[in-house]
Design an enzyme around this catalytic site. Structure first.
Site, PDB file in Angstrom:
ATOM      1  N   ASP A  78       0.830  -1.541   0.052  1.00 54.98           N
ATOM      2  CA  ASP A  78      -0.022   0.102   0.028  1.00 54.98           C
ATOM      3  C   ASP A  78       0.920   1.144  -0.044  1.00 54.98           C
ATOM      4  O   ASP A  78       2.037   1.175   0.401  1.00 54.98           O
ATOM      5  CB  ASP A  78      -0.899  -0.014   1.468  1.00 54.98           C
ATOM      6  N   MET A 124      -6.676   8.928   9.651  1.00 58.80           N
ATOM      7  CA  MET A 124      -7.450   9.521   8.547  1.00 58.80           C
ATOM      8  C   MET A 124      -8.247  10.638   8.595  1.00 58.80           C
ATOM      9  O   MET A 124      -9.051  10.591   8.160  1.00 58.80           O
ATOM     10  CB  MET A 124      -8.164   8.255   7.796  1.00 58.80           C
ATOM     11  N   LYS A 174      -3.054   3.400  -2.578  1.00 55.92           N
ATOM     12  CA  LYS A 174      -4.001   4.480  -3.081  1.00 55.92           C
ATOM     13  C   LYS A 174      -3.813   5.785  -2.526  1.00 55.92           C
ATOM     14  O   LYS A 174      -3.557   5.888  -1.276  1.00 55.92           O
ATOM     15  CB  LYS A 174      -5.519   4.104  -2.566  1.00 55.92           C
TER      16      LYS A 174
HETATM   17  C1  LIG Z   1      -5.703   3.464   6.146  1.00 54.45           C
HETATM   18  S1  LIG Z   1      -5.105   3.946   7.769  1.00 54.45           S
HETATM   19  C2  LIG Z   1      -4.028   2.572   8.143  1.00 54.45           C
HETATM   20  C3  LIG Z   1      -3.957   2.365   9.516  1.00 54.45           C
HETATM   21  C4  LIG Z   1      -2.999   1.498   9.662  1.00 54.45           C
HETATM   22  N1  LIG Z   1      -3.363   0.046   9.331  1.00 54.45           N
HETATM   23  C5  LIG Z   1      -2.307   1.376  11.157  1.00 54.45           C
HETATM   24  O1  LIG Z   1      -2.742   0.499  11.991  1.00 54.45           O
HETATM   25  O2  LIG Z   1      -1.779   2.378  11.632  1.00 54.45           O
HETATM   26  C6  LIG Z   1      -4.183   5.230   7.154  1.00 54.45           C
HETATM   27  C7  LIG Z   1      -4.094   6.378   8.563  1.00 54.45           C
HETATM   28  O3  LIG Z   1      -3.325   5.764   9.262  1.00 54.45           O
HETATM   29  C8  LIG Z   1      -2.497   6.741  10.095  1.00 54.45           C
HETATM   30  N2  LIG Z   1      -0.907   6.489   9.985  1.00 54.45           N
HETATM   31  C9  LIG Z   1      -0.411   5.486   9.301  1.00 54.45           C
HETATM   32  N3  LIG Z   1       1.046   5.427   9.316  1.00 54.45           N
HETATM   33  C10 LIG Z   1       1.230   6.721   9.902  1.00 54.45           C
HETATM   34  C11 LIG Z   1       2.474   7.483  10.453  1.00 54.45           C
HETATM   35  N4  LIG Z   1       3.736   6.737  10.194  1.00 54.45           N
HETATM   36  N5  LIG Z   1       2.511   8.569  10.900  1.00 54.45           N
HETATM   37  C12 LIG Z   1       1.152   9.166  11.238  1.00 54.45           C
HETATM   38  N6  LIG Z   1       0.153   8.603  10.813  1.00 54.45           N
HETATM   39  C13 LIG Z   1      -0.125   7.310  10.142  1.00 54.45           C
HETATM   40  C14 LIG Z   1      -2.667   8.141   9.247  1.00 54.45           C
HETATM   41  O4  LIG Z   1      -3.883   8.611  10.151  1.00 54.45           O
HETATM   42  C15 LIG Z   1      -3.202   7.539   7.823  1.00 54.45           C
HETATM   43  O5  LIG Z   1      -4.272   8.575   7.494  1.00 54.45           O
END
Ligand SMILES: C[S@@+](CC[C@H](N)C(=O)[O-])C[C@H]1O[C@@H](n2cnc3c(N)ncnc32)[C@H](O)[C@@H]1O
Length: 258
Positions: free
Chosen positions: A44, A180, A66
């Site tokens: 992803d 998100m 995406k």
């Molecule tokens: C589709 S969700 C996926 C979440 C992921 N499965 C998790 O457990 O962290 C995507 C969101 O996760 C958060 N996110 C993921 N990686 C991040 C990072 N390194 N720093 C800040 N936010 C992060 C943000 O809010 C982003 O919009």
């Protein structure tokens, strides 16, 4: 099989692997082994480049990432791709940012694969809430400040209104994590204040947490809508009294523009 993983079905397996928030040192030992020996990796947008660097050079790399509003592959196309790869006999790693079962559609992919007779192994990852909180020194729960933590998504389906239990979420004794939520954070803050949380409730915004690109800023519910306005993703919001335990504001940086 390691604890925390689950086998289902007959063909495969497809390894549904959590890549964590970005720092390769936060991969589980199992995740790292699988990534380093994979023959096909389907990943992803949020999987950090530092982690993709661990994929063997001769492995098939399939970017199904995406960006908001620019879907490269639809979810049904990704599901079908995973089934095809599993049936081809390759060692398949489906790599997802954070934890695959936390806002990652990992559950849907596992169900689809299982329905098609594919074995699935789920390897949990450090979710970005845990990774970002640790990275800025904020405990998610803390005696006397927060006796629970809740994870919500700020993403609206098809541009519709965000339908959350605002009265339930406006609880000063729990920490609220918004995944998100970048595009919606101003409205989310307003709804929480309208439901009873003080405007002075501390908020942290963490961008690209645990990567060399990490930035974070501290604000309040009253100011977060304005202060986060320029930031590009990925951004995670931590809302609640525990944020007051973050090290001094001097260590914060404005979020980087998109
Ligand atoms: C589709 S969700 C996926 C979440 C992921 N499965 C998790 O457990 O962290 C995507 C969101 O996760 C958060 N996110 C993921 N990686 C991040 C990072 N390194 N720093 C800040 N936010 C992060 C943000 O809010 C982003 O919009």
């Amino acid at each position: 099989m390691p604890e925390g993983t689950m086998k289902m079905g007959a063909t495969g397996p497809v390894h549904l692997v959590g890549a964590g928030p970005g720092d390769p040192d936060l991969l589980t030992v199992r995740a790292r082994r699988l990534v380093e020996t994979a023959e096909a990796v389907v990943f992803d947008r949020l999987v950090a480049e530092e982690i993709l660097a661990l994929v063997p050079p001769d492995a098939l790399r399939l970017d199904v990432g995406k960006a908001p509003g620019q879907h490269r592959m639809t979810q049904p196309e990704i599901n079908a791709l995973l089934v095809d790869l599993a049936r081809s006999g390759l060692s398949v790693v489906r790599l997802k940012g954070g934890d695959p079962f936390t806002f990652g559609r990992g559950g849907e992919e596992a169900e689809y694969l299982r329905r098609h007779g594919i074995t699935v192994e789920v390897v949990p990852g450090v979710t970005s809430a845990a990774g970002c909180a640790a990275a800025i020194g904020v405990p998610l729960t803390h005696r006397g400040l927060a006796h629970g933590v809740r994870y919500v998504t700020g993403h609206c389906q098809d541009g519709g209104a965000l339908d959350l239990d605002w009265a339930g979420l406006a609880d000063p004794d729990t920490t609220l994590i918004v995944y998100m939520g970048f595009a919606q954070i101003g409205g989310i803050a307003e709804r929480l204040v309208a439901a009873g949380l003080p405007e002075t409730t501390p908020v942290a915004a963490v961008q690209s947490g645990t990567t060399p690109r990490q930035r974070h800023m501290l604000a309040t519910l009253g100011s977060i809508g304005e202060t986060a306005a320029l930031a590009g993703g990925p951004v995670l919001f931590i809302i609640g009294r525990v944020v007051a335990l973050a090290p001094a504001q001097a260590e914060c940086h404005a979020l980087a523009p998109a």
